[in-house]
Enzyme design. Structure first.
Site, mmCIF file in Angstrom:
data_model
loop_
_atom_site.group_PDB
_atom_site.id
_atom_site.type_symbol
_atom_site.label_atom_id
_atom_site.label_comp_id
_atom_site.label_asym_id
_atom_site.label_seq_id
_atom_site.Cartn_x
_atom_site.Cartn_y
_atom_site.Cartn_z
ATOM 1 N N LYS A 11 0.891 -1.422 -0.146
ATOM 2 C CA LYS A 11 -0.158 0.291 0.102
ATOM 3 C C LYS A 11 0.323 1.503 0.368
ATOM 4 O O LYS A 11 1.607 1.124 0.105
ATOM 5 C CB LYS A 11 -0.925 0.121 1.444
ATOM 6 C CG LYS A 11 -1.742 -1.460 1.599
ATOM 7 C CD LYS A 11 -3.215 -0.943 1.900
ATOM 8 C CE LYS A 11 -4.066 -2.267 2.486
ATOM 9 N NZ LYS A 11 -5.351 -1.904 3.378
ATOM 10 N N TYR A 51 -12.666 -1.822 -3.949
ATOM 11 C CA TYR A 51 -12.905 -2.119 -2.570
ATOM 12 C C TYR A 51 -14.535 -1.798 -2.044
ATOM 13 O O TYR A 51 -14.765 -1.655 -1.374
ATOM 14 C CB TYR A 51 -12.284 -1.022 -1.714
ATOM 15 C CG TYR A 51 -10.789 -1.292 -0.965
ATOM 16 C CD1 TYR A 51 -10.903 -2.277 -0.224
ATOM 17 C CD2 TYR A 51 -9.712 -0.612 -1.776
ATOM 18 C CE1 TYR A 51 -10.208 -2.688 -0.067
ATOM 19 C CE2 TYR A 51 -8.446 -0.892 -0.925
ATOM 20 C CZ TYR A 51 -8.707 -1.883 0.227
ATOM 21 O OH TYR A 51 -7.179 -2.417 0.163
ATOM 22 N N PHE A 59 -15.426 4.521 6.717
ATOM 23 C CA PHE A 59 -14.295 4.301 6.130
ATOM 24 C C PHE A 59 -14.024 4.032 4.408
ATOM 25 O O PHE A 59 -12.800 4.411 4.398
ATOM 26 C CB PHE A 59 -13.142 3.795 7.155
ATOM 27 C CG PHE A 59 -13.064 1.782 7.293
ATOM 28 C CD1 PHE A 59 -12.962 1.601 5.529
ATOM 29 C CD2 PHE A 59 -13.919 0.832 7.906
ATOM 30 C CE1 PHE A 59 -13.073 -0.008 5.402
ATOM 31 C CE2 PHE A 59 -13.738 -0.116 7.416
ATOM 32 C CZ PHE A 59 -14.128 -0.637 7.053
ATOM 33 N N ARG A 87 -1.722 -14.487 4.886
ATOM 34 C CA ARG A 87 -3.184 -13.537 6.102
ATOM 35 C C ARG A 87 -1.983 -13.408 6.696
ATOM 36 O O ARG A 87 -1.992 -12.772 8.110
ATOM 37 C CB ARG A 87 -3.712 -14.300 6.062
ATOM 38 C CG ARG A 87 -4.678 -14.027 4.409
ATOM 39 C CD ARG A 87 -5.611 -12.643 4.542
ATOM 40 N NE ARG A 87 -6.395 -12.601 5.711
ATOM 41 C CZ ARG A 87 -7.333 -11.114 5.516
ATOM 42 N NH1 ARG A 87 -6.931 -9.889 4.312
ATOM 43 N NH2 ARG A 87 -8.317 -10.476 6.295
ATOM 44 N N THR A 93 -5.416 -6.753 10.594
ATOM 45 C CA THR A 93 -5.783 -5.310 9.985
ATOM 46 C C THR A 93 -5.750 -4.597 10.707
ATOM 47 O O THR A 93 -4.933 -3.293 10.457
ATOM 48 C CB THR A 93 -7.157 -4.972 10.197
ATOM 49 O OG1 THR A 93 -7.895 -6.313 9.425
ATOM 50 C CG2 THR A 93 -7.816 -4.000 8.815
ATOM 51 N N ARG A 104 2.319 -6.333 9.030
ATOM 52 C CA ARG A 104 1.893 -5.480 10.129
ATOM 53 C C ARG A 104 2.677 -4.512 11.470
ATOM 54 O O ARG A 104 2.157 -3.106 11.416
ATOM 55 C CB ARG A 104 0.055 -5.700 10.193
ATOM 56 C CG ARG A 104 -0.608 -5.328 8.548
ATOM 57 C CD ARG A 104 -1.805 -5.804 8.573
ATOM 58 N NE ARG A 104 -2.923 -5.521 6.891
ATOM 59 C CZ ARG A 104 -4.078 -5.881 6.730
ATOM 60 N NH1 ARG A 104 -4.040 -6.933 7.964
ATOM 61 N NH2 ARG A 104 -4.250 -5.547 5.927
ATOM 62 N N ASN A 114 -1.936 -0.018 6.455
ATOM 63 C CA ASN A 114 -1.544 -1.307 6.652
ATOM 64 C C ASN A 114 -0.602 -2.101 6.499
ATOM 65 O O ASN A 114 -0.500 -3.374 6.588
ATOM 66 C CB ASN A 114 -2.694 -1.767 8.039
ATOM 67 C CG ASN A 114 -3.523 -2.100 6.552
ATOM 68 O OD1 ASN A 114 -3.416 -2.378 5.307
ATOM 69 N ND2 ASN A 114 -4.861 -2.925 7.233
ATOM 70 N N HIS A 117 -2.079 -5.050 2.221
ATOM 71 C CA HIS A 117 -3.925 -6.081 1.430
ATOM 72 C C HIS A 117 -3.288 -6.903 0.509
ATOM 73 O O HIS A 117 -2.437 -7.851 0.248
ATOM 74 C CB HIS A 117 -4.415 -5.574 0.298
ATOM 75 C CG HIS A 117 -5.620 -6.182 -0.597
ATOM 76 N ND1 HIS A 117 -6.593 -6.402 0.274
ATOM 77 C CD2 HIS A 117 -5.198 -7.138 -1.692
ATOM 78 C CE1 HIS A 117 -7.979 -7.114 0.050
ATOM 79 N NE2 HIS A 117 -6.976 -7.360 -1.049
ATOM 80 N N GLU A 128 -9.485 -10.805 -7.807
ATOM 81 C CA GLU A 128 -8.502 -9.607 -7.462
ATOM 82 C C GLU A 128 -7.476 -9.538 -8.186
ATOM 83 O O GLU A 128 -7.328 -9.032 -9.294
ATOM 84 C CB GLU A 128 -8.190 -9.544 -6.378
ATOM 85 C CG GLU A 128 -9.100 -9.531 -5.151
ATOM 86 C CD GLU A 128 -9.361 -9.242 -3.402
ATOM 87 O OE1 GLU A 128 -7.698 -9.532 -3.081
ATOM 88 O OE2 GLU A 128 -10.091 -9.321 -2.746
HETATM 89 P P1 ATP Z 1 -7.219 -6.426 3.469
HETATM 90 O O1 ATP Z 1 -8.267 -5.828 2.814
HETATM 91 O O2 ATP Z 1 -6.579 -4.250 2.749
HETATM 92 O O3 ATP Z 1 -6.471 -6.735 3.093
HETATM 93 P P2 ATP Z 1 -7.844 -7.087 5.925
HETATM 94 O O4 ATP Z 1 -8.615 -7.826 5.194
HETATM 95 O O5 ATP Z 1 -7.358 -6.907 7.380
HETATM 96 O O6 ATP Z 1 -7.480 -5.544 5.041
HETATM 97 P P3 ATP Z 1 -10.671 -5.237 5.693
HETATM 98 O O7 ATP Z 1 -11.537 -5.523 6.514
HETATM 99 O O8 ATP Z 1 -11.271 -6.091 4.595
HETATM 100 O O9 ATP Z 1 -9.558 -5.874 6.450
HETATM 101 O O10 ATP Z 1 -11.119 -3.775 4.731
HETATM 102 C C1 ATP Z 1 -9.909 -3.816 4.139
HETATM 103 C C2 ATP Z 1 -8.872 -1.649 4.418
HETATM 104 O O11 ATP Z 1 -9.952 -1.209 5.166
HETATM 105 C C3 ATP Z 1 -8.078 -2.269 5.961
HETATM 106 O O12 ATP Z 1 -6.907 -2.712 5.327
HETATM 107 C C4 ATP Z 1 -7.663 -1.176 6.188
HETATM 108 O O13 ATP Z 1 -6.879 -0.515 5.255
HETATM 109 C C5 ATP Z 1 -9.571 -1.102 5.354
HETATM 110 N N1 ATP Z 1 -9.959 -0.753 7.158
HETATM 111 C C6 ATP Z 1 -10.658 -1.585 7.767
HETATM 112 N N2 ATP Z 1 -11.040 -1.190 8.309
HETATM 113 C C7 ATP Z 1 -10.605 0.258 8.727
HETATM 114 C C8 ATP Z 1 -10.833 1.162 9.837
HETATM 115 N N3 ATP Z 1 -11.929 0.461 11.133
HETATM 116 N N4 ATP Z 1 -10.777 2.642 10.035
HETATM 117 C C9 ATP Z 1 -10.132 2.539 8.909
HETATM 118 N N5 ATP Z 1 -9.477 1.903 7.455
HETATM 119 C C10 ATP Z 1 -10.335 0.700 7.812
HETATM 120 MG MG MG Z 2 -10.290 -7.486 3.531
#
Ligand code: ATP
Ligand code: MG
Length: 140
Positions: A11, A51, A59, A87, A93, A104, A114, A117, A128
């Site tokens: 990212k 997304y 968010f 993962r 996250t 992370r 973070n 992805h 994806e």
């Molecule tokens: P990713 O999809 O990026 O691999 P993830 O699966 O761990 O991460 P998701 O729940 O899919 O997390 O959320 C996607 C992305 O949205 C997160 O990686 C983070 O960048 C952002 N995100 C998630 N939760 C929050 C939050 N509460 N506040 C701000 N940003 C968030």
């Molecule tokens: Mg995710």
């Protein structure tokens, strides 16, 4: 456990801090092989589409703005049980909850910024990968 592929993004917070190599090394050390990689500047439309599942989340707009705030490195990773392996090495996250030694925990700045992805299922990985790569760009 079969060899499978997953999709990864390094990212903008990580590319900004010149951590492309450091993050990739952690992926490789975890047993994942980079079989496709390119550095791109995502458009707003691309990030919104990627997304799309989060469109209703509070968010969403901030996340899209963050993801287009600088270049990202999109990658296809291959290995035994690659989705789960990726993962695991990514960590939780929210970096505050991430295990020691995960990408992370070591590199992320915040729950939003973070650093990486990773696809959360083999099915989403395929979607994806197809979103960013054509078949001839993947050289396993
Ligand atoms: P990713 O999809 O990026 O691999 P993830 O699966 O761990 O991460 P998701 O729940 O899919 O997390 O959320 C996607 C992305 O949205 C997160 O990686 C983070 O960048 C952002 N995100 C998630 N939760 C929050 C939050 N509460 N506040 C701000 N940003 C968030
Ligand atoms: Mg995710």
């Amino acid at each position: 456990m079969a060899t499978e592929r997953t999709f990864s993004i390094i990212k903008p917070d990580a590319t900004r801090r010149n951590l492309t190599g450091a993050v990739t090394k952690m992926l490789e050390d975890a047993g994942l092989r980079v079989v496709a990689s390119k550095r791109i500047q995502m458009t707003r439309e691309q990030a919104e589409g990627f997304y799309g599942v989060h469109r209703e989340r509070p968010f969403f707009n901030d996340l899209v703005s963050f993801m287009i705030s600088g270049p990202v490195v999109v990658q296809v990773l291959e290995g035994e049980d690659a989705v789960a392996k990726n993962r695991a090495v990514m960590g939780a996250t929210n970096p505050a909850n991430a295990d020691e030694g995960t990408i992370r925990k070591v590199h992320a700045e915040s729950i939003e910024a973070n650093s990486v992805h990773g696809s959360d299922s083999a099915e989403n990985a395929k979607t994806e990968i197809d979103y960013f790569f054509s078949a001839d760009e993947i050289v396993g």
